[in-house]
Design an enzyme around this catalytic site. Sequence first.
Site, short mmCIF file in Angstrom:
data_model
loop_
_atom_site.label_atom_id
_atom_site.label_comp_id
_atom_site.label_asym_id
_atom_site.label_seq_id
_atom_site.Cartn_x
_atom_site.Cartn_y
_atom_site.Cartn_z
N LYS A 14 8.19 -25.48 1.57
CA LYS A 14 8.76 -24.63 0.50
C LYS A 14 9.19 -25.48 -0.69
CE LYS A 14 12.13 -22.97 3.05
NZ LYS A 14 11.85 -23.71 4.30
N ARG A 125 10.31 -36.98 7.28
CA ARG A 125 10.70 -36.70 5.89
C ARG A 125 11.77 -37.69 5.40
NH1 ARG A 125 12.65 -30.87 4.14
NH2 ARG A 125 14.07 -31.14 5.89
N ARG A 157 17.38 -36.66 5.90
CA ARG A 157 18.35 -35.60 5.70
C ARG A 157 19.21 -35.48 6.95
NH1 ARG A 157 15.92 -30.11 3.31
NH2 ARG A 157 17.03 -29.20 5.06
N ARG A 168 17.69 -24.91 13.54
CA ARG A 168 17.24 -24.31 12.27
C ARG A 168 16.01 -23.44 12.50
NH1 ARG A 168 16.42 -29.62 9.29
NH2 ARG A 168 15.29 -28.38 7.76
#
Length: 216
Positions: A14, A125, A157, A168
């Site tokens: 996204k 990531r 993160r 999540r």
Amino acid sequence: MYNIAFVGAPGSGKGTQAAAIARKLNILHIATGDLFRQAAGRGDELGNKVRSYLEKGELVPDDITIGLVKGQLAASGSKGAVLDGFPRNIRQAEALDEALDGQVLDRVVYIRVSEVELTRRLSRRRVCRECQATYMAGEGETAAPLCRRCGGRLERRADDGPETVRKRYAVYMAETTPLIGYYAARGKLAEVDGQGSIDEVNGRIMAALGRQETLT
Ligand code: AP5
Ligand code: MG
């Protein structure tokens, strides 16, 4: 004026795609996750409250989230926006219609990616702590490289650990996937295969939006 929202699981791309499309269409990119991470970093009362939800992988309460997006949309003027990570449940979708205040949500892009691929992406990531640009760590990479855009340090993160990613994903399945049917029924859904290179996915999204421009 063009308003688009992106729906997809954690790690579906996204943020990557919303940023590129907002640049291309020259409209505002509103990423609720980024805004919440900035708030959490400030360490004030609201920020501490928000951080407790981010750390658990749960949704921040709707009243806080909707208020935040309303403020951002008001600041965007009438040019339109790319919403990344909002709405995330039906209540937020209904609030968005109100917040658009006469404007319409033109399209909702649903990026579909397998759970195996999401897990692989999130484990690798890295995000720039200064400008939030997003990268993939190379296989077996140990030294922390610097952001190609601003030279900032790249880090993982805080919510990308395996346990929080599982949470999540579960929250996404329970609370956000009903939006797929909700927007399909309203003729707004553009479902896109999110597997393949970033450029390939870009191309599919632009085609689904009926746009000819390339994103490079
Ligand atoms: P948020 O920041 O929105 O997190 P998320 O939805 O879990 O999604 P991610 O940002 O993890 O993934 P992404 O889809 O943006 O993928 P990305 O482009 O980075 O929200 C965080 C938290 O904030 C929530 O848990 C919640 O607490 C709160 N929150 C946010 N919005 C809320 C709301 N509306 N209501 C309530 N609470 C809210 O890509 C992932 C990785 O893959 C990157 O490394 C990227 O480089 C790579 N990649 C991207 N595309 C490709 C590709 N095609 N091939 C290979 N790699 C790719
Ligand atoms: Mg994101």
